[in-house]
Scaffold this motif. Structure first.
Motif, PDB file in Angstrom:
ATOM      1  N   GLU A 155       0.840  -1.196   0.000  1.00  0.00           N
ATOM      2  CA  GLU A 155       0.000   0.000   0.000  1.00  0.00           C
ATOM      3  C   GLU A 155       0.874   1.245   0.000  1.00  0.00           C
ATOM      4  O   GLU A 155       1.722   1.414   0.879  1.00  0.00           O
ATOM      5  CB  GLU A 155      -0.896   0.022   1.245  1.00  0.00           C
ATOM      6  CG  GLU A 155      -1.643   1.319   1.408  1.00  0.00           C
ATOM      7  CD  GLU A 155      -2.297   1.422   2.788  1.00  0.00           C
ATOM      8  OE1 GLU A 155      -2.677   2.529   3.178  1.00  0.00           O
ATOM      9  OE2 GLU A 155      -2.414   0.395   3.467  1.00  0.00           O
ATOM     10  N   PRO A 156       0.693   2.111  -0.969  1.00  0.00           N
ATOM     11  CA  PRO A 156       1.570   3.280  -1.042  1.00  0.00           C
ATOM     12  C   PRO A 156       1.413   4.146   0.202  1.00  0.00           C
ATOM     13  O   PRO A 156       0.308   4.347   0.697  1.00  0.00           O
ATOM     14  CB  PRO A 156       1.059   4.020  -2.282  1.00  0.00           C
ATOM     15  CG  PRO A 156       0.292   3.004  -3.048  1.00  0.00           C
ATOM     16  CD  PRO A 156      -0.288   2.072  -2.050  1.00  0.00           C
ATOM     17  N   CYS A 198       1.512   7.907  -5.665  1.00  0.00           N
ATOM     18  CA  CYS A 198       0.526   7.933  -4.599  1.00  0.00           C
ATOM     19  C   CYS A 198      -0.852   7.947  -5.231  1.00  0.00           C
ATOM     20  O   CYS A 198      -1.243   8.939  -5.832  1.00  0.00           O
ATOM     21  CB  CYS A 198       0.732   9.167  -3.734  1.00  0.00           C
ATOM     22  SG  CYS A 198      -0.379   9.228  -2.325  1.00  0.00           S
ATOM     23  N   PRO A 199      -1.580   6.836  -5.119  1.00  0.00           N
ATOM     24  CA  PRO A 199      -2.869   6.748  -5.806  1.00  0.00           C
ATOM     25  C   PRO A 199      -3.838   7.765  -5.237  1.00  0.00           C
ATOM     26  O   PRO A 199      -3.703   8.233  -4.108  1.00  0.00           O
ATOM     27  CB  PRO A 199      -3.330   5.330  -5.516  1.00  0.00           C
ATOM     28  CG  PRO A 199      -2.620   4.938  -4.276  1.00  0.00           C
ATOM     29  CD  PRO A 199      -1.322   5.681  -4.278  1.00  0.00           C
ATOM     30  N   TYR A 206      -7.875   0.090  -2.630  1.00  0.00           N
ATOM     31  CA  TYR A 206      -8.247  -1.234  -2.124  1.00  0.00           C
ATOM     32  C   TYR A 206      -9.419  -1.830  -2.883  1.00  0.00           C
ATOM     33  O   TYR A 206      -9.451  -3.034  -3.143  1.00  0.00           O
ATOM     34  CB  TYR A 206      -8.556  -1.158  -0.633  1.00  0.00           C
ATOM     35  CG  TYR A 206      -7.312  -1.229   0.209  1.00  0.00           C
ATOM     36  CD1 TYR A 206      -6.589  -2.413   0.292  1.00  0.00           C
ATOM     37  CD2 TYR A 206      -6.838  -0.129   0.903  1.00  0.00           C
ATOM     38  CE1 TYR A 206      -5.437  -2.490   1.050  1.00  0.00           C
ATOM     39  CE2 TYR A 206      -5.684  -0.193   1.666  1.00  0.00           C
ATOM     40  CZ  TYR A 206      -4.991  -1.380   1.730  1.00  0.00           C
ATOM     41  OH  TYR A 206      -3.842  -1.453   2.473  1.00  0.00           O
ATOM     42  N   SER A 207     -10.382  -0.984  -3.243  1.00  0.00           N
ATOM     43  CA  SER A 207     -11.539  -1.575  -3.929  1.00  0.00           C
ATOM     44  C   SER A 207     -11.123  -2.045  -5.311  1.00  0.00           C
ATOM     45  O   SER A 207     -11.573  -3.089  -5.783  1.00  0.00           O
ATOM     46  CB  SER A 207     -12.689  -0.568  -3.987  1.00  0.00           C
ATOM     47  OG  SER A 207     -12.500   0.348  -5.037  1.00  0.00           O
TER      48      SER A 207
ATOM     49  N   ARG B 142       0.241  -1.750 -11.742  1.00  0.00           N
ATOM     50  CA  ARG B 142       0.998  -1.848 -10.501  1.00  0.00           C
ATOM     51  C   ARG B 142       0.639  -3.101  -9.716  1.00  0.00           C
ATOM     52  O   ARG B 142       1.498  -3.917  -9.364  1.00  0.00           O
ATOM     53  CB  ARG B 142       0.709  -0.611  -9.661  1.00  0.00           C
ATOM     54  CG  ARG B 142       1.452  -0.521  -8.381  1.00  0.00           C
ATOM     55  CD  ARG B 142       0.960   0.707  -7.606  1.00  0.00           C
ATOM     56  NE  ARG B 142       0.782   0.374  -6.226  1.00  0.00           N
ATOM     57  CZ  ARG B 142       1.783   0.324  -5.365  1.00  0.00           C
ATOM     58  NH1 ARG B 142       3.000   0.603  -5.778  1.00  0.00           N
ATOM     59  NH2 ARG B 142       1.573  -0.021  -4.125  1.00  0.00           N
ATOM     60  N   GLN B 143      -0.646  -3.260  -9.491  1.00  0.00           N
ATOM     61  CA  GLN B 143      -1.021  -4.418  -8.698  1.00  0.00           C
ATOM     62  C   GLN B 143      -0.770  -5.725  -9.438  1.00  0.00           C
ATOM     63  O   GLN B 143      -0.388  -6.731  -8.822  1.00  0.00           O
ATOM     64  CB  GLN B 143      -2.479  -4.367  -8.298  1.00  0.00           C
ATOM     65  CG  GLN B 143      -2.906  -5.743  -7.824  1.00  0.00           C
ATOM     66  CD  GLN B 143      -4.053  -5.733  -6.887  1.00  0.00           C
ATOM     67  OE1 GLN B 143      -4.684  -4.728  -6.674  1.00  0.00           O
ATOM     68  NE2 GLN B 143      -4.294  -6.884  -6.293  1.00  0.00           N
ATOM     69  N   SER B 144      -0.954  -5.722 -10.731  1.00  0.00           N
ATOM     70  CA  SER B 144      -0.712  -6.958 -11.474  1.00  0.00           C
ATOM     71  C   SER B 144       0.739  -7.388 -11.345  1.00  0.00           C
ATOM     72  O   SER B 144       1.033  -8.561 -11.082  1.00  0.00           O
ATOM     73  CB  SER B 144      -1.079  -6.760 -12.944  1.00  0.00           C
ATOM     74  OG  SER B 144      -2.455  -6.451 -13.071  1.00  0.00           O
ATOM     75  N   LEU B 145       1.634  -6.440 -11.488  1.00  0.00           N
ATOM     76  CA  LEU B 145       3.051  -6.791 -11.371  1.00  0.00           C
ATOM     77  C   LEU B 145       3.375  -7.260  -9.958  1.00  0.00           C
ATOM     78  O   LEU B 145       4.105  -8.234  -9.764  1.00  0.00           O
ATOM     79  CB  LEU B 145       3.915  -5.587 -11.761  1.00  0.00           C
ATOM     80  CG  LEU B 145       3.790  -5.181 -13.231  1.00  0.00           C
ATOM     81  CD1 LEU B 145       4.691  -3.986 -13.537  1.00  0.00           C
ATOM     82  CD2 LEU B 145       4.157  -6.338 -14.141  1.00  0.00           C
TER      83      LEU B 145
END
Lengths: 229, 229
Positions: A155-156, A198-199, A206-207, B142-145
């Motif tokens: 998590e960023p 930073c999203p 998370y969703s 990002r999450q996929s990687l």
DNA sequence: ACGCTAGGTCTACGTTGTAAACTTGTCAAC
DNA sequence: GTTGACAAGTTTACAACGTAGACCTAGCGT
């Protein structure tokens, strides 16, 4: 009345130990969790901890178990299997989210701790009720849980750096690094630099992560079923 | 002729250092990568390494960069975007698979190293060409990687224990732990115990993991597009 | 009253990352 | 050539870590 009275202060409680170890980890990262430091916080000699934990791994395992014990599984209901699965996985993530720096510790405790086993069994129930074979459910469930743990640990903003000034510094350095690379060669990365660092919103992060996992499960299921025909 | 001749043996090469550090990590895990040990393998004083790496993190980063440099990106072609994306992600996983114990090191280097940036840019190209917005592509990519890295680092069998006897022992212990839990309470976990401990085939493990990620991406995309309507 | 033992303490060892001061081999410039 | 200067390896040292092993010692069951 309290677990630690005035003179019986020497009685250590493993749960309390794990709790303050977790506090340290939350505040300064897992590397800051040290036998000596934990002992000092309990006014005790470092070696005293070894009466309650066989070694440091055992202590870390206790932290992991503690996180898993925070899972609040939703009651089974009549919703579609994938909605219920999403709810179970969300309960898992919700338990980890307050402790992104320690969430890694849960991985090897899921199939050991009571709470982890309960969640794993529920997950497999829902996967098989959706149509997965037992073996496929095991592999799919395994990777889904791993991905969600990673979602939390990466998590960023939770990475490290306890005090805000150092964190701000690190952010600036990262931003500068991305801003420094040639937009000609990396147009999309340059365009998405802000999001990558930073999203926009943590909840959205998370969703979207949860969506990816659940959508993946559904997609793989239909693939498997079509391939069987 | 060789990079290390008889008397010029004292000239250290950072690439060589990272290479043997990687060998140590592959053989015995990241914890076995030690400044002193690496120095000894190069017949040099520990402090000599600090002329080439500012500190240990810098060394570990070099290992990560090395892994990323092994990525063999496929040429762009006319296939559908999701097929090409799968090929790119597979190239990533293929580069990491030989080094499951070190794969973690790539995470924070993707947006720094040349090879990592190239892959990230390609990934974002394909995601946006599929219909993702730039920001969504960033978060999804990002999450996929991350998930794929985790797929490699948690590959069953690669966990630890260099010599086969200790590994076999650990496996037996795990098996016994799962066999010991009450099948009445955990019927599905008990039924899937073998799969949970060691999946049927490594190739199937990876292809299923890749399917999960790609299916997740496709699923999220259609969700996003429907919600826009 | 007596010993046993659970749960502390004390000391000590080996390992780790690395700071600081030093030596030395090589090469550019005069 | 001689001379700096600088890059690269050495030496020594330190603080922090996990933990083995020997040692109290309070309190409980018999």
């Amino acid at each position: 009345m309290a677990t630690i009275s005035k003179e019986t202060a020497k009685r250590l409680d493993p749960d309390k130990l794990a709790a303050t170890a977790l506090e340290i980890a939350d505040a300064e990262g897992l590397d800051a969790v040290t036998i000596r430091r934990l002992a000092q916080l309990h006014d005790v000699t470092p070696m005293a901890l070894y009466r309650h934990f066989s070694d440091k791994n055992d202590l870390l395992a206790a932290i992991g178990d503690r996180l898993l014990a925070d899972i609040r599984l939703p009651e089974p209901n009549d919703d579609r299997w994938d909605l219920q699965l999403r709810a179970v996985l969300t309960a898992f993530v919700d338990a980890l989210r307050p402790h992104p720096k320690a969430a890694d510790l849960t991985l090897y405790r899921i199939l050991v701790s009571e709470a982890g086993l309960a969640m794993a069994e529920r997950t497999m129930e829902l996967l098989t009720s959706g149509g997965f074979s037992v073996d496929d459910a095991a592999e799919v469930g395994r990777q889904s849980l791993c991905s969600l743990i990673t979602l939390v640990t990466t998590e960023p903003g939770a990475n490290e750096d306890t005090d805000p000034i150092a964190r701000e510094d690190a952010l600036r350095v990262k931003r500068a690094a991305l801003a420094a690379l040639p937009p000609r060669r990396y147009p999309l990365i340059s365009a998405a630099a802000d999001t990558l660092i930073c999203p926009s919103s943590t909840d959205r992060y998370y969703s979207l992560g949860m969506d990816l996992v659940v959508a993946g499960i559904r997609g793989v299921l239909t693939d498997l079923q079509e391939e069987k025909k």
